[in-house]
Enzyme design. Structure first.
Site, PDB file in Angstrom:
ATOM      1  N   TYR A 154      50.072 -12.231  34.187  1.00 42.26           N
ATOM      2  CA  TYR A 154      49.106 -13.537  34.826  1.00 42.26           C
ATOM      3  C   TYR A 154      50.434 -14.335  35.293  1.00 42.26           C
ATOM      4  O   TYR A 154      50.320 -15.049  36.284  1.00 42.26           O
ATOM      5  CB  TYR A 154      48.276 -13.841  33.828  1.00 42.26           C
ATOM      6  CG  TYR A 154      47.667 -15.433  34.322  1.00 42.26           C
ATOM      7  CD1 TYR A 154      46.774 -15.454  35.646  1.00 42.26           C
ATOM      8  CD2 TYR A 154      48.144 -16.483  33.633  1.00 42.26           C
ATOM      9  CE1 TYR A 154      46.538 -16.814  36.041  1.00 42.26           C
ATOM     10  CE2 TYR A 154      47.895 -17.964  34.190  1.00 42.26           C
ATOM     11  CZ  TYR A 154      46.843 -17.829  35.624  1.00 42.26           C
ATOM     12  OH  TYR A 154      46.490 -19.017  36.004  1.00 42.26           O
ATOM     13  N   SER A 169      50.207 -22.087  38.433  1.00 42.37           N
ATOM     14  CA  SER A 169      50.013 -22.456  37.037  1.00 42.37           C
ATOM     15  C   SER A 169      51.065 -22.900  36.343  1.00 42.37           C
ATOM     16  O   SER A 169      51.976 -22.494  36.562  1.00 42.37           O
ATOM     17  CB  SER A 169      49.192 -21.316  36.454  1.00 42.37           C
ATOM     18  OG  SER A 169      48.965 -21.480  35.022  1.00 42.37           O
TER      19      SER A 169
END
Length: 288
Positions: free
Chosen positions: A149, A136
């Site tokens: 995350y 990501s």
């Protein structure tokens, strides 16, 4: 000859769109999910090309090994592995409990590794294959209220770079795909977990991220179908990606390119500002 894909987390989002895009170029796709019944409509859309199979990345090593062995028995080989399963944990670092932190790493990082340990022996045996681990843009910057995350995605990028070197002698390529914000269900439902503990005094630092994620949900700029087609072309070196070398980290989306460029510039600025001080740490007998 058509390739065979194994994609984790295929019930929604990028997993689903990549499965469709790979089937559309004539390849065979093994679409997997913890609950295989969530995939039935995929099989109906591309009968004969999309094969469904249960695969829980958080299962034990023995369970995942057995599930991958069953897949190999059914389709014969795996040419492209897409480690897509994952979710976002929303919460400040201090707010996230030990079990919550362990759980997001268990899925986003260790789940990928568990699947890799089951798939890579067959790729090494056939001396070919492509591995795509989903990272990501979060792996480039730690964001308040999403730090754990972001940490999982940074871990994915770095271990994939090591994996890339380890697999190169066997004719296997590896890359970490780093999407920006795409209009999937990733920011809603079971794909976003909110830490149970909330420390109101931290809201001054975290509220903008929380509000931004809520506002962005289903309004993200990226088209997941277009993104999936780029991923398929990149991993197969076809279409627009013919003749290109697969990079260690593959950005996906206009916002991803912008965010990564900003992260590189910020880190370069910090390195330049501290260079003279931090370089003055060698023993006196070391030549400059």
């Amino acid at each position: 000859m058509p390739r065979v894909w194994l994609i984790t987390g295929s019930s929604s989002g990028f997993g689903r769109e990549i499965a469709i895009a790979a089937a559309d170029i004539g390849d065979t796709v093994v679409a997997t999910s913890r609950y295989a019944d969530k995939l039935k409509d995929l099989e109906e859309q591309r009968p004969g090309q999309i094969v469904l199979h249960q695969l829980d990345v958080n299962g034990s090593d023995d369970t995942v090994q057995a599930q991958v062995a069953s897949i190999l028995e059914k389709v014969g080989r795996i040419d492209v592995l897409v480690n897509n399963a994952g979710y976002i944990l929303e919460g400040a670092v201090e707010e996230c409990s030990g079990p919550e932190a362990e759980a997001v790493f268990a899925t986003n990082v260790f789940g990928q590794m568990r699947v890799l340990r089951a798939v890579l022996p067959s790729m090494r045996k056939q001396k070919s294959g492509v591995v795509a681990n989903l990272g990501s843009i979060g792996g480039w910057s730690g964001t308040p209220a999403a730090g754990l995350y972001c940490a999982t995605k940074a871990a994915v990028a770095i271990y994939t770079e090591a994996l890339r070197g380890e697999l190169a002698p066997f004719g296997i390529e590896a890359t970490c795909i780093e999407p920006g914000y795409f209009r999937t269900n990733f920011l809603s439902g079971g794909h976003k977990v909110v830490a149970q503990n909330r420390l109101p005094e931290l809201d001054i630092a975290t509220e903008s991220t929380r509000a931004g994620l809520a506002a962005y949900n289903h309004h993200q700029p990226g088209d997941p179908a277009k993104g999936a087609r780029v991923i398929v072309e990149a991993l197969t070196k076809t279409g627009r990606c013919e003749g290109r070398k697969l990079p260690p980290r593959l950005a996906l989306g206009r916002d991803a390119v912008t965010a990564i460029q900003a992260a590189l510039a910020r880190n370069q600025e910090g390195l330049d500002q501290w260079r003279d001080i931090v370089m003055a740490t060698d023993h006196d007998d070391v030549a400059n």
